[in-house]
Structures are given as C-alpha cells and as structure tokens.
Design a protein around this motif. Sequence first.
Motif, PDB file in Angstrom:
ATOM      1  N   SER A   2      38.384  40.195  34.083  1.00  0.00           N
ATOM      2  CA  SER A   2      37.414  40.261  35.169  1.00  0.00           C
ATOM      3  C   SER A   2      36.004  40.464  34.646  1.00  0.00           C
ATOM      4  N   THR A  32      41.901  33.149  40.128  1.00  0.00           N
ATOM      5  CA  THR A  32      41.783  34.610  40.116  1.00  0.00           C
ATOM      6  C   THR A  32      41.768  35.134  41.545  1.00  0.00           C
ATOM      7  N   THR A  34      41.864  38.835  43.497  1.00  0.00           N
ATOM      8  CA  THR A  34      41.876  40.296  43.462  1.00  0.00           C
ATOM      9  C   THR A  34      41.378  40.836  44.795  1.00  0.00           C
ATOM     10  N   THR A  50      35.857  35.391  42.288  1.00  0.00           N
ATOM     11  CA  THR A  50      37.276  35.114  42.435  1.00  0.00           C
ATOM     12  C   THR A  50      37.423  33.898  43.347  1.00  0.00           C
TER      13      THR A  50
END
Length: 663
Positions: A2, A32, A34, A50
């Motif tokens: 990240s 990604t 999250t 993301t």
Amino acid sequence: MSIDLRDRFFALSTGSAPEDEVARFRAEVDETDTEAAAAIDGLAVSWHPTARFKAVRFVDAEHIDEAARALFARPSEDAPHLAAVFVDPRELSFRTFENIVPLDRLFANVSLDLTLAEPVELAQDAYAAQLRLPDVARARIEGLDELNLYVPPLNSGSRGGERFIFHSALLADALTKALSEALPEALLDGFSHVNPVFRCNRFEPGDANFHQHRDTPYYDAARGHVSRFTVLLYVTGGSGDSTLDLTGGTTVTDIEAFTCVIFDQRYEHEGAPYRDGRKVFLRTELIFHQAECEVAHAPGIGALFSKACYLTGESVFAPELARHADTYYNQVAAAHWKGLPAGDLTSEPFVHKRFRGVDFVANGYDFWFAKNQGLSLTECAAITLLDYFNCKLGERAFRDACESSVIEAQGMDWIPGFLARQRGEGSKRAAEEAVAAFDKTLLFPESEETNNACCPFHDWGEFDATRFDEIIELHEAAQTFVKAHIMPAPILMLGQDVVLDPEKFMVRGNQIHVLGKRSLTPVNFAACWNSGGAPPNYIDVAATVDAAHFLVPPIVFSETDDCYHLQFDFFRNTWMVKHQQLPVPVPRIRDIDELDFDPDDWDTRVEAAVAYPWMSAVAPSLTEEPCGRAKAAHWWAEEGALDDELRGHLADIAEEYEEFDEE
C-alpha cells in the motif's frame, strides 16, 4: 504494497513516466481492494489508491483521525499541513465535487502589500493593470504552481490544462484593498470584496483551449452577495494568437507576468495556451451587494443548475453525460445576463434507475415514479432525497446501489408509459422493502427501575448494571445525546436498510415538506464508585445508525392516474440547501459479566474501544471541531445535545489514554 502504491502514484503524477509503466500501475490499483482508513465530513477516504478509492483530494491533515493521520502522504513540501486522500468518485455529490484546498497558511506572516498600476481600458467594462507586490509575496504566488495540487477539472471536455481550487482570505483581502484603490469609482459601486475562492489554472503549449464560455455568477442569498466581474491574475507571461479573447470586446495576444485583468461577467470569453512556456493564472471574482447589481433570477435557472449538478455526478457512471452537464452550466451562466432561451425541441438526457426493484426516471430537477409500484408520495420523496444527495447505504453510495441507464429523448410525455412497462417486465419487489417506515423510539427502550445497589464491590454476585442508578443516569444522558441526532432525521440507514420516519414528511396541497424536530433536554448524572470500573465501562453500542438530515425547500409534486412527478428546486434564491449524514452509535447497558477486561486493574492498558465502547464509538465530528474545540450544536439540533458532564467523561477518557501513552 500500500505504501508503494501511495508513493508511486505521486511519482507517476509528474507525467514523465512511460505509458506502459502507468498502465501497469493502474492494473495494480484495480486489483487492490481495502477498507476506508478514515472518514472526513462523511466521505470515506483511503491513504493510497485502490479499485474503489481512485480520486485524489487534498485536505487539512488535522481533519484526519489522529490514529491514521501518519499514513497519509504530504506531497507538497511548501504546504506540509495538506494531506493527500483518495476518495471513491461514486460517493461524490454536488457538495463534494470540487476540492477547495485551504491555503491561508501559505500567506500567513507574509507581507501582502499589493498595489495596482493605473488600469488600462481594454473594452467596455474590461480593464488590465500591472500588479505590484513585495518579492516574498510574489514568490508565494509563483510557488502555487509548484505545490503539485493540480487535478483534472470537472469540465475537462470543454477545456484543456489542469487546475486546482484553493481558499485564501488573506490573499483575497489584499486584492480587495488593491482593487478598491485602483479601479474606476463607477465600476466599484456596491463592491464588497474579492471572493476568497481562487482557481489556479495551468496550460502547457499544445494543450486545448479553454473554449468559449461565460463565468457563472457567484450568488449568496443569505448575505445578499453576487459577483459581477471576473478577475484573472496571470502569474506567468507569454504570447499567443488569443491568450484571452473577450467576445465582442477585445483580443489580448501578449500578457506580462502579474497582469491583472478584470472584465464584466456578461462577456463570453476564450483562452489559448502561450506559444512558448507555461501559462499559469488565478481566477476569482469581485463580489457586490445584491441591491447594486442587475443579475436576474428565475426558477428555470435553478432547474438548469440542478440538472447540471446531478448529471455531473452521474457522469462517473455514464461519461457521455459530462458534455450535457457542461452545456447546462453554460446555459445557466448566460441566463443570468440574457434570460432563459426559448424552449426548443432538441432531446435531453434522462437517467432511468432501479433501486431494489423500484424504477424511477430523473434528470436532477424532475423525478418520476409509477403509481403501480405501490409507492406513497413520502417514499417517492425519500428516494429522491437519497438519490440527489447520493447518501451512503452502509458502505455503498446510493447511486452505486442503483442499476442505471441513460435515455436521450424529446419532451417528457413518454415517461409514465415507460415506467409502467418496467413494472410489467418483471419488477416484483414491494415498495415497502426499498424504504420502510420505522418507529425510531424502538432504538431507545426505557430504563429498568433502580435497585438501590451500592456498587459492584459491595454487591458482588448480585450486581445488575442495567438497574444501577449511576449507570442508568449515564445511559439516559447518552440516549439524550443520540436522540438529538437521530430523532430529527427523516431518513435513517440501518446498515444497508433504508427506513424513514413518516412524521417527518408532511404533504400540503401540491408540496411535500421535509420536517425537523427539536432535541430533548439532557439528563444530568453523578458518579461515585469503589470498584468494578466506572459507569462509562458499562455503556456499550447496541447499533450504529446513519442519520441523514436535510434542510431543503418544499418538494413540489403533481400526479396523473399512473405517475407521480416530483420537482426539487434545490437552488431557490431564498433557501440554503443543507445535507449531512453522520454515523450515530445507539447506547445500551452491558452487564458486568460482559466486560472483556478486569475493571479494577488500573495498571494494564486496555484499548478504549474495549473499555469504553460507546464513548469510543461517538464520532469526533459530533462533539468537537477539527481543532479540538467543543462543537456548537449542529444545525439540525439545538444546544444541549451533549451536556457538560457527558462531555467531561469523554475528556477524562481521552486524558487517561494520553497518560498511558506517555508512560
């Protein structure tokens, strides 16, 4: 991973990276997923890009929860107070489309002794003058370009270049003084101040022009303020075929650095990049007292502006709507000076949406619902509010929870039949499942009768937290605080479920009024303990409710045998539109055997969320300003929602954990 995504985003933002490297980065971002790291004014944010959080914004770092603040990048060395956050563009609404960056700190303790040379008249109501300023002020303004705050503008389809928007009252005050002393008296009749909101624009040679347009006048009905003149401050100089073209006025080809151009906002104008070198300029406007201006206002202008704002949000899902939104914005700007054009027969865009089986058609001002879906007017109004303000349903924005499609059509006569056919094509969901009525008092059961127990120490084995007087008093104080935020709300989000309070919607004639309610009087309490922890240890969270508050004009409606047609005039001159959605934890009393720690072990650090679950769950935005100062009452609740003793418990808990951290 990240941290790498975060840092690579800013490294690649310089524009010098190979296309294949940028493509690989975007592919990694798309893979990604999250959760949000924090929330700012109800908007979920991440500290790195993301698949969901893709739009970068810059905020004062103090607005980010301290526990997560260090994760967010500070990409601008000259403005270290700014943190970069990433938001989900699907969650944006007309209140949050634009990112206005606070930059007063940049001009603090800087000499802003600005003066203007004798203005030169370029055309009628158009002037240019050289700005004189101290070297340090000049360097700060030139340094705006190096802050790396640029983002693609919302209207990128009609203009080239990049821009960012910032707020600086200090710079505006200095320009107000300089312009007041230099401009002709006739032009300054009714002049109040320079708008402290600036747009910093950057164009490189070869960029597309900022195509012909009018600037939309700024209007503040509450203060009686309206803009009449645009101000352009050219930070860099250069030349081109038409660096500034005022239609019907003049064309400027050569501009010196720190030239200030002022022109009447009735002018259509266009700007081209310089032939050589970067073009950087600031745009703001002169604000006048309304009584001294000639700007006309008409309901149709508000309708156009509502459509423009709505389609801007919808363009996240349907990019083709961006050009329609831009057209509406330009029509609004022109209408302020020339009135609305005569109606034509050209097609316009509509959005057909399906929310949990309920079909409706909208354009941002008009909302249509078929009666055969079993919806009441109240439920239609609730869905329209959720849609226009793009409220959150759990972790999803309302618009993201809808199936949507764009329809371009002439007129509106086709809509009732279209909606009737949708119902007939298999939409079987009952309307009450989309937005159900709910009795909010069920969230606040009455307290048990007290049993006159002394404390956990003296009544060990028989101690009942739900009947202990000091815990009950604290619980009732917590309930009062929560009621002040939940009871006035017409709509609540219980996770993914949407419920409404029918008593907050009143139908009178052809209008639907969305009502509020005064907060209740708080309950005071006292505390005295020997062991077993303290009363706040026993107040747990029963549920977290998102309360959506609206301060909006009445909703006008008409109906036919088969359709409801609602109209939202959100931008009426006599109204200030407000909407806020905040999570509010509902308290409950937990018994001593539910405690997951030893309340008498004062030497062991226990996480606040475990020791004081309800107190910890209260969002700081409900109780304090970003600077830490106690927050005044929200606009939907009266003073007294948070009494002094309850506030004192929150302060004591914060102090306790500061002492633990110091040790």
